[in-house]
Design an enzyme around this catalytic site. Structure first.
Site, PDB file in Angstrom:
ATOM      1  N   ASN A 113     -37.454 -24.089  19.698  1.00 39.69           N
ATOM      2  CA  ASN A 113     -37.415 -25.133  18.690  1.00 39.69           C
ATOM      3  C   ASN A 113     -36.118 -25.919  18.794  1.00 39.69           C
ATOM      4  OD1 ASN A 113     -38.262 -26.626  16.391  1.00 39.69           O
ATOM      5  ND2 ASN A 113     -39.333 -24.806  15.648  1.00 39.69           N
ATOM      6  N   HIS A 171     -14.035 -12.151  20.874  1.00 39.58           N
ATOM      7  CA  HIS A 171     -12.615 -11.867  21.120  1.00 39.58           C
ATOM      8  C   HIS A 171     -12.291 -10.455  20.668  1.00 39.58           C
ATOM      9  CE1 HIS A 171     -11.352 -16.022  22.009  1.00 39.58           C
ATOM     10  NE2 HIS A 171     -12.319 -16.352  21.174  1.00 39.58           N
TER      11      HIS A 171
END
Length: 187
Positions: A85, A115
């Site tokens: 979509n 991170h």
């Protein structure tokens, strides 16, 4: 001294331009000219021309945002007969593999980077990467977020708005923040 300055300039240029994707930029420009919910079979063709591996019968009904450094076209594989979509975001700093017959709702986000937690002076530490795999027949609901290193099992459903931080077994409905199993589905 001059050599160090030269090396620093090259490093900064590499960091600043590492995500530049001229071929993808041109393809993206062409794709963005197409109105949403039209030409949904043309978008995969244009992405194939840019080097992406996308199976036949796959449709992309609106803009697909692709991000990453280097040769990102080598890090995305989408199977056949998938439905993607509008406004989905794929972080391609590591591999994303999408098997056949997978469906995505609006604005699904797949991340392959995060991170490490660092010191209080700068909590977002060193970059980490991990691939994402979505097995055949899975359905990922609108605005779901799939985090790095996750595998979505075959035939599973991720409810809209969920944050998936762990792999999902096959034929399982998960939902919530973080996503938890809700029930087993028929296999």
């Amino acid at each position: 001294m001059e050599e160090r300055i030269h090396q620093k300039v090259l490093r900064v240029l590499s960091e600043e331009l590492g995500a530049a994707q001229p071929r993808l930029w041109l393809t993206g420009w062409l794709i963005h000219l197409l109105p949403r919910y039209t030409a949904s079979r043309v978008r995969p063709i244009l992405l194939r021309l840019a080097g992406f591996r996308i199976g036949y019968g796959t449709v992309i009904v609106g803009p697909l945002r692709l991000h990453g450094f280097g040769a990102i076209h080598n890090r995305l594989q989408i199977g056949s007969h998938c439905f993607i979509n509008t406004d989905c975001f794929f972080d391609l700093n590591d591999h994303i593999t999408i098997a056949d017959h997978v469906s995505f709702g609006h604005e699904v986000m797949i991340l392959t980077t995060s991170h490490q937690i660092s010191s209080a002076a700068h909590r977002a530490g060193s970059l980490t990467r991990a691939p994402v795999v979505i097995e055949s027949g899975a359905w990922i609901g609108a605005r779901a977020l799939i985090l790095p290193g996750v595998r979505i099992g075959a035939g599973s459903i991720v409810a809209a708005g969920s944050v998936v931080n762990r792999s999902v077994p096959p034929n399982t409905l998960v939902g919530g923040v973080p996503a938890k199993p809700i029930r087993q589905l028929d296999g």
